[in-house]
Scaffold this active site. Structure first.
Site, PDB file in Angstrom:
ATOM      1  CG  ASP A  68      75.666 -17.131  99.870  1.00 47.39           C
ATOM      2  OD1 ASP A  68      74.870 -18.149  99.064  1.00 47.39           O
ATOM      3  OD2 ASP A  68      75.108 -16.798 101.089  1.00 47.39           O
ATOM      4  CG  ASN A 130      74.792 -11.343 105.984  1.00 44.03           C
ATOM      5  OD1 ASN A 130      74.935 -12.651 105.765  1.00 44.03           O
ATOM      6  ND2 ASN A 130      75.058  -9.844 105.229  1.00 44.03           N
ATOM      7  CG  HIS A 131      73.564 -16.398 105.500  1.00 38.53           C
ATOM      8  ND1 HIS A 131      74.177 -16.994 105.334  1.00 38.53           N
ATOM      9  CD2 HIS A 131      73.290 -15.198 104.430  1.00 38.53           C
ATOM     10  CE1 HIS A 131      73.972 -17.075 103.907  1.00 38.53           C
ATOM     11  NE2 HIS A 131      74.003 -15.869 103.786  1.00 38.53           N
ATOM     12  CB  VAL A 133      65.497 -17.782 111.001  1.00 38.73           C
ATOM     13  CG1 VAL A 133      63.426 -18.668 111.213  1.00 38.73           C
ATOM     14  CG2 VAL A 133      65.658 -19.004 109.671  1.00 38.73           C
ATOM     15  CG  HIS A 286      71.595  -6.127 101.348  1.00 37.95           C
ATOM     16  ND1 HIS A 286      72.179  -5.193 101.879  1.00 37.95           N
ATOM     17  CD2 HIS A 286      71.900  -7.450 101.419  1.00 37.95           C
ATOM     18  CE1 HIS A 286      73.729  -6.192 102.160  1.00 37.95           C
ATOM     19  NE2 HIS A 286      73.085  -7.575 102.142  1.00 37.95           N
TER      20      HIS A 286
END
Length: 368
Positions: A68, A130-131, A133, A286
């Site tokens: 990624d 784990n993406h 919004v 992160h």
């Protein structure tokens, strides 16, 4: 005997996962790797530890960046007044965001200096894993002077976008792995230059992707906003005359950094400090870092909780995730304590905390 130094950032290094430490050791032993740093969110990955930075004077290792390429965080301050924000109304508006974007992808790519043939149906979509919004609010202004100097507003709805290069980064890694790049590429070679060109395109694609995702969510919520930061945490970049690989590590040399907690914990807006940055290879945690693998989380939590239990968090926020497997894999319980991670960064003299953000709605996927 491997002589490459490994520097661990953590108040108690004994708390690090031994599997992740073994992975760091193996990476440190690779030809051309001269420095290795493990950050407080360090955890085991698929052969490569996540939450780490690796420096080589002359070699590139595509698998240290991973599939990624350009995955990262963007943080937006919207113009939405917090006092007018209603969870029920916002949740009802968040539909139709997983399918292809109906905007002008070619124009977006062209503006980023990317060819139109990199457009595909995944542009503007979050992706799996784990993406996410997340809609947020300021819970606490920690450094009032910096908060004011940055012209930030406490009474606004904020939005964090976490996504990357989707299938593009995977295709690049697969192609270079098939060509034997696991053994490393000389940076100053035809192959090295070719990989870097593809890597840099994927980095720009990921930034465009986060920008389109943000635009889609803002439009759905009838909001506007400004992007305060966009940082990548899977990359290889020039550094100190060599090449710095970051695998799940935020850059400490690109300004403000957003460090998210789990979907049920606070996130932190921090400012990197320069004095001791080199000790950490100019890198920061992160996120919170995984405590359990995805399979462990699924096994542990599916026996204890219903899906509905995980759609609400201890902080009163909501989770939108209509993938039954994913909601267990990415549950807050599967992650480390973000407050401890940030405290370790502060103790190491790497950051100043500007603000703490509370989750309101975490969006992962919806079927319609």
């Amino acid at each position: 005997m491997n002589d490459t130094p490994i520097h661990l950032i953590g108040a108690d290094p004994r708390l690090f996962d031994p599997v992740a430490l073994d992975q760091l050791e193996r990476t440190a032993a690779m030809p051309g790797i001269a420095r290795v740093v493990g950050l407080p969110d360090l955890h085991a990955g698929r052969g490569i530890a996540v939450g780490a930075a690796f420096w080589s004077p002359a070699h590139l290792y595509p698998h240290l960046v991973g599939s990624d390429i350009g995955c990262g965080m963007a943080l937006w301050q919207t113009d939405g007044a917090l006092r007018k924000f209603r969870l029920d109304a916002a949740e009802r508006k968040l539909h139709g965001l997983d399918g292809p974007w109906n905007g002008d992808t070619a124009a977006m790519l062209d503006a980023a200096g990317l060819p139109a043939d990199l457009a595909d149906a995944s542009l503007g979509t979050i992706g799996g894993g784990n993406h996410f919004v997340e809609l947020q609010r300021i819970e606490e202004v920690v450094d009032a002077d910096r908060f004011a100097a940055l012209d930030l507003c406490k009474d606004r709805v904020w939005m964090m976008v976490h996504s990357g290069s989707r299938g593009l980064g995977q295709a690049i890694l697969d192609a270079w792995t098939a060509r034997g790049a696991v053994a490393g590429l000389e940076a100053d070679s035809a192959d090295g230059h070719a990989y870097l060109a593809e890597h840099d395109r994927a980095m720009r694609w990921a930034v465009v992707n986060r920008r389109v995702i943000a635009a889609r969510f803002l439009a759905a919520l009838d909001l506007d906003g400004r992007c305060l930061l966009d940082i990548c945490h899977n990359s290889v970049t020039p550094h100190a005359g060599g090449w710095l690989h970051r695998k799940g590590a935020a850059p400490a040399d690109r300004g403000l950094v957003a460090i998210p907690g789990s979907r049920g914990d606070f996130s932190y807006l921090v400012e990197p400090l320069a004095d001791r940055a080199d000790a950490a290879l100019h890198s920061l945690a992160h996120g919170a870092g995984r405590k359990w693998s995805r399979s462990d989380a699924r096994a542990r939590l599916s026996a204890r909780f219903r899906v509905a239990d995980l759609e609400r968090t201890a902080l009163g926020s909501r989770v939108i995730c209509e993938d039954r497997q994913l909601i267990f894999e990415e549950a807050p319980q599967a992650y480390k304590d973000i407050a401890r991670v940030v405290a370790d960064l502060k103790q190491a003299g790497l950051v100043r905390v500007v603000a703490r953000l509370r989750p309101l709605i975490s969006y992962k996927t919806r079927r319609t």
